[in-house]
Design a protein around this motif. Structure first.
Motif, short mmCIF file in Angstrom:
data_model
loop_
_atom_site.label_atom_id
_atom_site.label_comp_id
_atom_site.label_asym_id
_atom_site.label_seq_id
_atom_site.Cartn_x
_atom_site.Cartn_y
_atom_site.Cartn_z
N ALA A 1 -4.72 -0.37 -10.48
CA ALA A 1 -4.09 0.53 -9.51
C ALA A 1 -4.24 0.10 -8.06
N GLN B 1 2.11 8.79 -5.04
CA GLN B 1 1.38 10.04 -4.96
C GLN B 1 2.24 11.15 -4.38
N MET C 1 0.84 -1.21 0.00
CA MET C 1 0.00 0.00 0.00
C MET C 1 0.88 1.26 0.00
N GLU D 1 -3.05 14.99 -4.73
CA GLU D 1 -2.25 13.79 -4.45
C GLU D 1 -2.58 13.21 -3.08
N PHE D 2 -2.82 14.11 -2.12
CA PHE D 2 -3.08 13.61 -0.78
C PHE D 2 -4.46 12.97 -0.70
N ALA E 1 -5.76 11.42 -3.28
CA ALA E 1 -5.63 10.18 -4.04
C ALA E 1 -4.95 9.09 -3.22
N MET E 2 -4.10 9.47 -2.27
CA MET E 2 -3.44 8.43 -1.47
C MET E 2 -4.29 7.98 -0.30
N TYR F 1 -5.40 4.22 0.22
CA TYR F 1 -4.32 3.31 0.62
C TYR F 1 -3.97 3.51 2.09
N VAL F 2 -3.93 4.78 2.50
CA VAL F 2 -3.60 5.06 3.91
C VAL F 2 -4.69 4.49 4.81
N TYR G 1 1.89 2.86 -3.35
CA TYR G 1 0.95 3.78 -3.98
C TYR G 1 0.99 5.14 -3.29
#
Lengths: 360, 306
Positions: B223, A161, A154, B270-271, B273-274, B277-278, A157
């Protein structure tokens, strides 16, 4: 009826033969694939494996072997330590990116000052960036028992970003007329990972990779920690009785592989790639997994496997431009190699017997 | 910033669209893991399914045939994994990774020439009467039929595992393959079937992304959804209904962050989009304490001669 019979101990001969067999099988099936794509299989195989080394333009391709092989070997050496102990760091790509961002960031912070200590500082920062990124799954695994495979992946990705954010924002070249990407480190002497001997492809990353191979070899064969790593992988219960601290091992293995991936990223970004940009990473972190297995998780094996994999990268590029072979075909080729390796590996631990069907 | 542009009905409807591929892949992987096999190749099988489904849909003009092709493609790739882990007795973690790397390469190769094409659109299926209910109707009952298929698949897997004899055998194989073998069950055969089912589900999940959710083909378009599906199984403690809940949760997060991007919130793109995952990592940490549902033989190699 084919039967598998477990060998009392892994076969020595097959341990060395299986990687070769896997390469041959990959060439055969890969050749069939190239034929299906409408290319002459023999020419394609020759272009990939022969031309980079012995053609008339080999003087250009041979240095590339070191440039492409070094990051693969550096990352794979780190991964192999964990893989041996059953600790699966598959997020090396993310650690590689973070090493590049942090390392290049430190270098760019000094711009335009010139000093001999800037590059060493960048290397340390790169290692730190990769290390800290790998410590996230390590810490979560030790503290909460979270699966390190999923967490480390994870984070790839997340790192991608972050890379996009950095190359569009914080690290963007102020004189770059709005184009994404940082200043080119090649134009900044103190931060440039230049070739040590012109025309050989030899840069600090190659030196670091060779040192890593030697260190890993000594660690695994002559050091208590290396013994603990091997013991945990081969006999976890025995390792527990021998007093191996699993948490410590997880932190060390993931930390080392992260730091090595981080410096690999730094060497790449400050040398061959030159700048932090959205797509400077090309998947070395994932290919290194193949390299680690192909090298049998052994330092010397990894060195050879890294060279072979670098060869397929370069040969693949040549085949792309000369034969119009799609880039994806090389990616598939590399994946196939890992597949065949895992398949023929059965011969190392098992004997194949033709058994008659027993009458009940 | 303009939150008024976010329409709750559309938001929830797109939540379901985002959740469906996750649900399909995760419910397949749940069955595989219940049989005691850890297949980390979900991402590879999904992307293969995505391109198989896309290519066949474009060439035949029939999205349904595309879906079937996606399931077959995913299953074919998972067959490689089955051969590797069940017959060549290879390490499951390494084999799963190999499957993902291989699948990404294979899909990129097949997908050449399919970039920028629009696939035939999937027929929407409005359930009569129910779709006329205000608010709930447009959200739940005017979706394409794969959404319903995914729901009934979850229902079926739950019922199969809980009430049927086949489910009991599958669970026995996953809990203790030696005991199941001693009872005369064909451990390897059962596991291969489970792996194929998982592959077919992941393939359909991938096709849902390339045919309906996006809908077009780009390299590496899954993705990480396959990996999130793997995390989802852990999150759900190997329970089908919790997989459904988790899929909606993750689908919701994804849709929300896309909507926030569109609404122009002050957080950098970007933050946002992540964030999926976080959040996956955070959820994994919270759930990793509870391993009660994990099959005891998960990831272990079975060899009858031992």
């Amino acid at each position: 009826m084919i039967k598998l019979e477990k060998r009392p101990q892994p076969s020595q001969a097959w341990t060395y033969l299986t990687p070769l067999l896997a390469v041959v099988l990959t060439m055969v099936v890969g050749g069939a694939l190239f034929a299906w794509l409408g290319k002459d299989p023999l020419v394609a195989i020759k272009t990939i494996f022969w031309e980079p080394l012995f053609s008339e333009f080999a003087f250009y391709y041979r240095p590339q072997l070191l440039v492409k092989g070094a990051p693969l070997v550096l990352i794979a050496i780190g991964l192999s330590l964990g893989f041996r102990a059953g600790i699966w760091n598959i997020g090396a790509e993310g650690q590689y990116i973070m090493g590049a961002i942090v390392g290049a960031g430190v270098g760019l912070a000094f711009y335009p000052m010139e000093a001999f200590y800037i590059f060493p500082l960048m290397v340390i920062a790169g290692a730190f960036g990769g290390w800290i990124w790998a410590m996230i799954p390590a810490f979560l695994k030790v503290r909460f028992g979270t699966n390190e495979i999923l967490v480390s992946l994870m984070l790839v990705y997340v790192a991608e970003q972050l890379l996009a954010s950095m190359s569009l924002g914080l690290l963007r070249n102020p004189e770059g007329m709005g184009f994404p990407g940082s200043r080119n480190l090649r134009d900044y002497a103190s931060a440039h990972n230049a070739e040590l001997i012109t025309g050989t492809g030899m840069h600090w990353g190659v030196v670091a990779a060779l040192i890593a191979v030697i260190f890993a070899y000594v660690l695994l064969n002559r050091h208590m920690l290396g013994f603990h790593i091997r013991l945990t992988g081969e006999a976890p219960r025995a390792a527990k009785f021998a007093g191996v601290n699993p948490s410590r091992l997880i932190l060390i293995c993931l930390g080392t592989s992260g730091a090595l991936a981080g410096v690999a990223g730094l060497f790449e970004v400050s040398g061959p790639a030159g700048q932090v940009s959205i797509d400077f990473n090309v998947g070395y972190g994932f290919t290194a997994i193949i390299v680690a297995f192909l090298g049998r998780l052994h330092p010397v094996g990894i060195l050879l496997a890294g060279a072979l994999m670098a060869l397929t990268y370069i040969g693949g590029e040549i085949a792309q431009s000369k034969l119009g072979l799609p880039a994806a075909a090389i990616q598939l080729f590399q994946g196939m190699l890992l597949f065949f390796l895992l398949t023929v590996d059965v011969l190392t631990n098992f004997r194949i017997r033709l058994a008659k069907r027993e009458v009940a | 910033m303009d939150f008024s542009s976010i329409n709750p009905v559309l938001l929830l409807a797109s939540l379901i669209v985002a959740a469906t591929p996750l649900l399909l892949a995760a419910i397949g992987e749940l069955v595989v893991e219940k049989a005691g096999v850890l297949n980390l190749g979900v991402e590879g099988m999904m992307i293969t399914g995505a391109i198989c489904g896309f290519a066949i849909s474009v060439n035949t003009g029939s999205p349904v045939l595309g879906l079937v092709a996606a399931a077959l493609g995913g299953a074919a790739l998972s067959l490689l994994f089955a051969l590797l882990t069940q017959y060549a007795l290879a390490n499951q973690v390494a084999s799963g990774l190999a499957l993902t790397l291989f699948g990404l390469g294979l899909s990129a190769l097949i997908g050449q020439g399919y970039q920028g094409i629009k696939p035939p659109s999937f027929p929407r299926f409005d359930i009569p009467l129910l779709s006329d209910i205000p608010f709930i109707g447009p959200v739940l009952f005017t979706q394409d039929f794969i959404v319903y298929l995914a729901f009934f698949l979850t229902l079926g897997v739950w019922a199969m595992l809980k009430y049927s004899r086949a489910g009991l055998i599958l669970r026995a194989v996953g809990e203790s393959h030696d005991a199941a073998h001693a009872l005369g069950y064909k451990v390897v055969r059962i596991r291969v079937i489970a792996i194929l089912f998982g592959g077919a589900c992941a393939g359909m999940g991938g096709a849902y992304i390339s045919l309906i959710r996006v809908p077009q083909w780009t390299e590496g378009m899954t993705a990480g959804i396959g990996w999130i599906a793997l995390a989802l199984v852990v999150f759900a403690s190997w329970k089908p209904w919790r997989v459904l809940l988790g899929a909606c949760l993750f689908g919701g997060i994804n849709v929300l962050q896309l909507n926030l991007q569109a609404a122009g919130v002050a957080i950098p793109v970007e933050f946002l989009a992540m964030s999926p995952y976080v959040i996956t990592i955070i959820v994994l940490v919270i759930m990793s304490a509870d391993r009660s549902g994990a099959p005891a033989s998960l990831g272990k190699v079975f060899h009858a001669g031992n």
